[in-house]
Design a protein around this motif. Structure first.
Motif, mmCIF file in Angstrom:
data_model
loop_
_atom_site.group_PDB
_atom_site.id
_atom_site.type_symbol
_atom_site.label_atom_id
_atom_site.label_comp_id
_atom_site.label_asym_id
_atom_site.label_seq_id
_atom_site.Cartn_x
_atom_site.Cartn_y
_atom_site.Cartn_z
ATOM 1 N N ASN A 278 21.150 -4.693 10.895
ATOM 2 C CA ASN A 278 20.751 -5.094 9.544
ATOM 3 C C ASN A 278 19.418 -4.462 9.170
ATOM 4 O O ASN A 278 18.470 -4.467 9.957
ATOM 5 C CB ASN A 278 20.620 -6.620 9.460
ATOM 6 C CG ASN A 278 21.929 -7.329 9.743
ATOM 7 O OD1 ASN A 278 22.862 -7.261 8.960
ATOM 8 N ND2 ASN A 278 21.990 -8.008 10.885
ATOM 9 N N LYS A 279 19.350 -3.949 7.957
ATOM 10 C CA LYS A 279 18.134 -3.328 7.464
ATOM 11 C C LYS A 279 17.071 -4.395 7.208
ATOM 12 O O LYS A 279 17.304 -5.374 6.511
ATOM 13 C CB LYS A 279 18.438 -2.568 6.169
ATOM 14 C CG LYS A 279 17.251 -1.869 5.542
ATOM 15 C CD LYS A 279 17.676 -1.159 4.258
ATOM 16 C CE LYS A 279 16.507 -0.540 3.522
ATOM 17 N NZ LYS A 279 16.936 0.118 2.263
ATOM 18 N N ILE A 280 15.894 -4.168 7.795
ATOM 19 C CA ILE A 280 14.760 -5.083 7.613
ATOM 20 C C ILE A 280 13.724 -4.467 6.679
ATOM 21 O O ILE A 280 13.045 -5.185 5.939
ATOM 22 C CB ILE A 280 14.119 -5.433 8.977
ATOM 23 C CG1 ILE A 280 15.162 -6.026 9.931
ATOM 24 C CG2 ILE A 280 12.962 -6.408 8.799
ATOM 25 C CD1 ILE A 280 15.821 -7.294 9.431
ATOM 26 N N GLU A 281 13.571 -3.154 6.718
ATOM 27 C CA GLU A 281 12.548 -2.523 5.878
ATOM 28 C C GLU A 281 12.767 -2.870 4.410
ATOM 29 O O GLU A 281 13.905 -2.948 3.937
ATOM 30 C CB GLU A 281 12.510 -1.007 6.090
ATOM 31 C CG GLU A 281 13.689 -0.245 5.556
ATOM 32 C CD GLU A 281 13.467 1.273 5.591
ATOM 33 O OE1 GLU A 281 12.471 1.729 6.166
ATOM 34 O OE2 GLU A 281 14.312 1.991 5.025
ATOM 35 N N GLY A 282 11.670 -3.115 3.726
ATOM 36 C CA GLY A 282 11.737 -3.481 2.326
ATOM 37 C C GLY A 282 11.822 -4.970 2.059
ATOM 38 O O GLY A 282 11.733 -5.399 0.906
ATOM 39 N N LEU A 283 11.986 -5.781 3.113
ATOM 40 C CA LEU A 283 12.010 -7.235 2.956
ATOM 41 C C LEU A 283 10.597 -7.801 3.089
ATOM 42 O O LEU A 283 9.664 -7.100 3.491
ATOM 43 C CB LEU A 283 12.946 -7.869 3.992
ATOM 44 C CG LEU A 283 14.432 -7.505 3.872
ATOM 45 C CD1 LEU A 283 15.243 -8.182 4.975
ATOM 46 C CD2 LEU A 283 14.990 -7.887 2.496
ATOM 47 N N LEU A 284 10.455 -9.082 2.769
ATOM 48 C CA LEU A 284 9.144 -9.725 2.826
ATOM 49 C C LEU A 284 9.312 -11.110 3.460
ATOM 50 O O LEU A 284 9.540 -12.097 2.770
ATOM 51 C CB LEU A 284 8.549 -9.842 1.419
ATOM 52 C CG LEU A 284 7.068 -10.203 1.335
ATOM 53 C CD1 LEU A 284 6.196 -9.084 1.900
ATOM 54 C CD2 LEU A 284 6.669 -10.487 -0.110
ATOM 55 N N THR B 123 11.339 -8.458 13.211
ATOM 56 C CA THR B 123 10.482 -7.477 12.528
ATOM 57 C C THR B 123 9.972 -6.375 13.458
ATOM 58 O O THR B 123 9.476 -5.355 12.976
ATOM 59 C CB THR B 123 9.289 -8.174 11.878
ATOM 60 O OG1 THR B 123 8.491 -8.821 12.877
ATOM 61 C CG2 THR B 123 9.751 -9.204 10.855
ATOM 62 N N GLY B 124 10.078 -6.585 14.777
ATOM 63 C CA GLY B 124 9.610 -5.560 15.716
ATOM 64 C C GLY B 124 8.110 -5.486 15.872
ATOM 65 O O GLY B 124 7.587 -4.501 16.369
ATOM 66 N N ASN C 22 0.824 -1.215 0.000
ATOM 67 C CA ASN C 22 0.000 0.000 0.000
ATOM 68 C C ASN C 22 0.855 1.260 0.000
ATOM 69 O O ASN C 22 0.570 2.239 0.712
ATOM 70 C CB ASN C 22 -0.973 -0.010 1.178
ATOM 71 C CG ASN C 22 -2.005 -1.121 1.057
ATOM 72 O OD1 ASN C 22 -2.315 -1.579 -0.041
ATOM 73 N ND2 ASN C 22 -2.530 -1.574 2.185
ATOM 74 N N GLY C 23 1.926 1.213 -0.788
ATOM 75 C CA GLY C 23 2.754 2.390 -0.979
ATOM 76 C C GLY C 23 3.764 2.670 0.107
ATOM 77 O O GLY C 23 4.496 3.663 0.029
ATOM 78 N N GLU C 24 3.841 1.807 1.106
ATOM 79 C CA GLU C 24 4.784 2.020 2.212
ATOM 80 C C GLU C 24 5.743 0.853 2.300
ATOM 81 O O GLU C 24 5.354 -0.310 2.160
ATOM 82 C CB GLU C 24 4.034 2.175 3.535
ATOM 83 C CG GLU C 24 4.943 2.477 4.719
ATOM 84 C CD GLU C 24 4.168 2.816 5.981
ATOM 85 O OE1 GLU C 24 4.100 1.966 6.887
ATOM 86 O OE2 GLU C 24 3.625 3.940 6.045
ATOM 87 N N LEU C 25 7.008 1.139 2.539
ATOM 88 C CA LEU C 25 7.999 0.090 2.706
ATOM 89 C C LEU C 25 7.560 -0.893 3.785
ATOM 90 O O LEU C 25 7.082 -0.498 4.852
ATOM 91 C CB LEU C 25 9.346 0.693 3.107
ATOM 92 C CG LEU C 25 10.268 1.179 1.992
ATOM 93 C CD1 LEU C 25 11.403 2.000 2.592
ATOM 94 C CD2 LEU C 25 10.835 0.006 1.200
ATOM 95 N N THR C 26 7.743 -2.169 3.516
ATOM 96 C CA THR C 26 7.471 -3.162 4.542
ATOM 97 C C THR C 26 8.431 -2.958 5.716
ATOM 98 O O THR C 26 9.578 -2.554 5.534
ATOM 99 C CB THR C 26 7.649 -4.580 3.986
ATOM 100 O OG1 THR C 26 8.978 -4.697 3.452
ATOM 101 C CG2 THR C 26 6.636 -4.873 2.882
#
Length: 363
Positions: free
Chosen positions: A55-61, A361-362, A42-46
């Protein structure tokens, strides 16, 4: 009838016919997109702004292999092997109902996606022994009972903001489609159905492990890119399409250069460093152009160790998928692939995975 009455009646008829055409359409609540190698919902980074151990988690699935959500066995000789412990009988509707009931709990632990397959997976974990489980008949037509169960799951995922990695074919079942024409019909029929329903929370996986022992050549790794292109042509910008490879196998150029995402498996990759190598090798294949890489199957756990496959994937900025089946001597609550399935988070392994997932994922 005067002219005014005629026009009014014609207008009512147009509205009615429009409803017949569109009232069954699912108006999307969940839209999955890919931009710069990252996933958006919905237009927002996961997992927006989320980091874990640097480690970067945003943008992963993050995902889990739940391919048996619409399972049935159409072979009367083998279906008796899949009875529930409490009833001693198999019940396809119960399986889907319990799947749908469990989805919200998965999401609360940070699971944003799961793999579902229209021909399932081995209900014994590995191997095939005569059962018939396919959304497609021998000509590639859609079986209504399967589509009804599929709709239940896709609608609930749509409501929850979850993504479905929808596999079309499985090498344990493709032999029941009579020829290549049937494969093409099946691909067209399910892709058009997705488009007509309006789902936008689906990532298409043409087949599970295209390097596997498929009966139809077009489903093998040398030609499956033709089906990726076929689905993409039908879907245009509305569908994201790829296919997966078996454990430890690096995707080939013909598939990479036409895919929107890259699906690989960690089965058989016993050293976490092997996950890092797979990601690096995949990025070095000609045809790779920055698509997100996603493990949607890995049967390695050890989530409390210093190093494990899930962690190595994250360190490589790669999405990871949990694959759990019932091992020898285990009970009903174990495994998400072996039939019948307990879709709850009730076994020791499931609890360990979802606990780690929630931490990472928090959620």
């Amino acid at each position: 009838m005067n002219k005014t009455h005629f026009l009014a009646k014609a207008l009512l008829l147009m509205v009615f016919m429009g409803c017949l055409s569109h009232c069954s359409r699912t108006y999307p609540k969940t839209l999955v997109t890919i931009e710069d190698g990252q996933f958006y919902i919905n237009g927002e980074l996961t997992y927006k702004d989320r980091y874990w151990e640097g480690n970067k988690i945003e943008g992963l699935l993050m995902n889990s292999r739940m391919v048996q959500g619409i399972f049935d066995d159409l072979n009367p000789e083998t279906v008796k092997n899949f009875g529930y412990p409490d009833t001693q009988k198999w019940d396809a509707d119960r399986n889907t109902d319990e799947f749908v009931s469990a989805m919200e709990d998965w999401k609360k632990h940070g699971l944003l996606a799961f793999s579902l397959n229209l021909q399932g997976g081995s209900p014994l974990g590995y191997g095939n022994h005569g059962w018939i489980n396919s959304t497609f008949d021998e000509k590639g037509n859609l079986r209504p009972a399967y589509i009804k169960r599929l709709t239940q799951i896709l609608d609930r995922a749509n409501e929850l903001g979850m993504v479905v990695i929808l596999g079309y074919f499985y090498f344990g079942q493709d032999q029941y489609l009579e020829d290549e024409k049937a494969i093409l019909n099946a691909t067209d029929n399910i892709t058009r159905w997705i488009l007509e329903k309006g789902y936008q929370n689906i990532l298409i996986e043409i087949n599970n492990e295209c390097n596997g022992p498929y009966d139809h050549e077009i489903l093998t790794c040398s030609r499956v890119h033709e089906l990726v292109q076929r689905a993409k042509k039908l879907g245009g910008e509305n569908l994201l399409v790829g296919t997966s490879y078996g454990g430890g196998v690096i995707p080939q150029q013909n598939v990479l250069q036409v895919s929107d995402l890259v699906l690989i498996h960690g089965n058989g990759v016993d050293e976490p460093s092997g996950i890092t190598k797979m990601v690096r090798k995949t990025k070095n294949v000609t045809g790779y152009s920055g698509q997100p890489i996603l493990f949607n199957e890995d049967d390695h756990f050890n989530f409390d160790a210093d190093d494990y496959n899930f962690k190595s994937a994250i360190e490589s900025y790669t999405s990871w998928g949990y694959f759990d089946y019932r091992m020898s001597g285990e009970g009903f609550e174990d495994g998400f692939q072996s039939i019948p399935v307990d879709w709850g988070i009730n076994s020791t392994r499931k609890k360990a995975f979802f606990k780690k997932l929630k931490e990472i994922t928090g959620y």
